[in-house]
Design an enzyme around this catalytic site. Sequence first.
Site, PDB file in Angstrom:
ATOM      1  N   ARG A 161      -1.032   2.674   7.181  1.00 51.58           N
ATOM      2  CA  ARG A 161      -0.856   1.222   7.333  1.00 51.58           C
ATOM      3  C   ARG A 161      -0.500   0.840   8.763  1.00 51.58           C
ATOM      4  O   ARG A 161      -0.841  -0.254   9.218  1.00 51.58           O
ATOM      5  CB  ARG A 161       0.228   0.719   6.373  1.00 51.58           C
ATOM      6  CG  ARG A 161      -0.054   0.981   4.928  1.00 51.58           C
ATOM      7  CD  ARG A 161      -1.445   0.505   4.546  1.00 51.58           C
ATOM      8  NE  ARG A 161      -1.548  -0.942   4.528  1.00 51.58           N
ATOM      9  CZ  ARG A 161      -2.689  -1.612   4.661  1.00 51.58           C
ATOM     10  NH1 ARG A 161      -3.821  -0.968   4.882  1.00 51.58           N
ATOM     11  NH2 ARG A 161      -2.698  -2.944   4.603  1.00 51.58           N
TER      12      ARG A 161
ATOM     13  N   ASP B 249       8.423  -1.714   7.508  1.00 54.65           N
ATOM     14  CA  ASP B 249       7.770  -2.102   6.247  1.00 54.65           C
ATOM     15  C   ASP B 249       7.477  -0.864   5.411  1.00 54.65           C
ATOM     16  O   ASP B 249       7.677  -0.848   4.194  1.00 54.65           O
ATOM     17  CB  ASP B 249       6.429  -2.809   6.516  1.00 54.65           C
ATOM     18  CG  ASP B 249       6.563  -4.074   7.333  1.00 54.65           C
ATOM     19  OD1 ASP B 249       7.650  -4.677   7.328  1.00 54.65           O
ATOM     20  OD2 ASP B 249       5.566  -4.465   7.969  1.00 54.65           O
TER      21      ASP B 249
ATOM     22  N   HIS C 298       0.830  -1.198   0.000  1.00 54.81           N
ATOM     23  CA  HIS C 298       0.000   0.000   0.000  1.00 54.81           C
ATOM     24  C   HIS C 298       0.875   1.264   0.000  1.00 54.81           C
ATOM     25  O   HIS C 298       0.614   2.217  -0.742  1.00 54.81           O
ATOM     26  CB  HIS C 298      -0.902   0.030   1.246  1.00 54.81           C
ATOM     27  CG  HIS C 298      -2.133  -0.805   1.137  1.00 54.81           C
ATOM     28  ND1 HIS C 298      -2.084  -2.182   1.205  1.00 54.81           N
ATOM     29  CD2 HIS C 298      -3.446  -0.479   0.995  1.00 54.81           C
ATOM     30  CE1 HIS C 298      -3.313  -2.662   1.109  1.00 54.81           C
ATOM     31  NE2 HIS C 298      -4.164  -1.649   0.978  1.00 54.81           N
TER      32      HIS C 298
ATOM     33  N   HIS D 248       0.856  -3.032   9.243  1.00 54.36           N
ATOM     34  CA  HIS D 248       2.282  -2.992   8.923  1.00 54.36           C
ATOM     35  C   HIS D 248       3.118  -2.397  10.049  1.00 54.36           C
ATOM     36  O   HIS D 248       2.622  -1.627  10.886  1.00 54.36           O
ATOM     37  CB  HIS D 248       2.521  -2.150   7.664  1.00 54.36           C
ATOM     38  CG  HIS D 248       2.269  -2.885   6.389  1.00 54.36           C
ATOM     39  ND1 HIS D 248       3.115  -3.862   5.910  1.00 54.36           N
ATOM     40  CD2 HIS D 248       1.257  -2.786   5.486  1.00 54.36           C
ATOM     41  CE1 HIS D 248       2.645  -4.327   4.769  1.00 54.36           C
ATOM     42  NE2 HIS D 248       1.510  -3.691   4.497  1.00 54.36           N
TER      43      HIS D 248
END
Length: 275
Positions: free
Chosen positions: A194, A204, A161, A200
């Site tokens: 995220r 990340d 994303h 996440h």
Amino acid sequence: MKKLLMMAALVMAAVSVKAQSDPTPVDAYFTTKEMPDMLKWCPAPPDTIGPAFAFDIMQYMWGKQMRNCKERADIAIRDAVYGLDCIIREFSEPFGMQISKEETPEIYKVLREGTATCDSICTYPKKYYMRKRPFMRFHEQTLTPADEPSLSKNGSYPSGHTLLGWSSALLLSEINPDRADTLLARGYMYGDSRMIVGAHWQSDVNAARLAASAAYARLHTSERFLEQMRRAREEYRVKAGLATIVEIKAYQKAAAKRAKEAAKQAAKAKKVAIR
């Protein structure tokens, strides 16, 4: 930050939130194998005993705290819908123009094909590391519980994303540099979403922003991308009322030529289908 939150919250809610409404196959500029190999240059995700992972945990807690702000949590939930439709919905406002396949076909095309190409850079590291996501490690629910089964089968490192959001911000900033600050701020926020959702780790997200920048640099070695980007900038100037008479005529002539070619191809396809 507060101003950006308000801007993102006011984006038109009438736009569809489906992950991807355009079924047309994407003509990527490069294959996955032709993109920079993250396994050869990007550091592995942190282990579970060092300070880097301790920071990941701290940021996970930060994300949970941010959920107390309903406005920000709602944005994070919207950002969790992966695909071009989400990007168009969230980035048209900071871009300064409504993006659509019908009204801005050249911008739409380079955004769709460019981000899809960039996305492929995370294919190998996701499969190789298969890192556990924070909600799996802590056995806690995310803000998007319906996504958890599929996320559990998909590696956490790097964040796909975030890669999509940051590459979109870079691409749209190149088309409309006057809005670069706002676009990059929204792209950065997209990655932070995220962690707020709980899908996440910070590392990340960081790796994905780096990967998106590397992937976007690779796009600029494609003559086809450069030509499509030229068309997109030209289209933006015309639609925004910034183009000269010469530019407008050139754009209209090129658009008419492409429309004629598209109609010819459609007629040819229809003829083949009848057979």
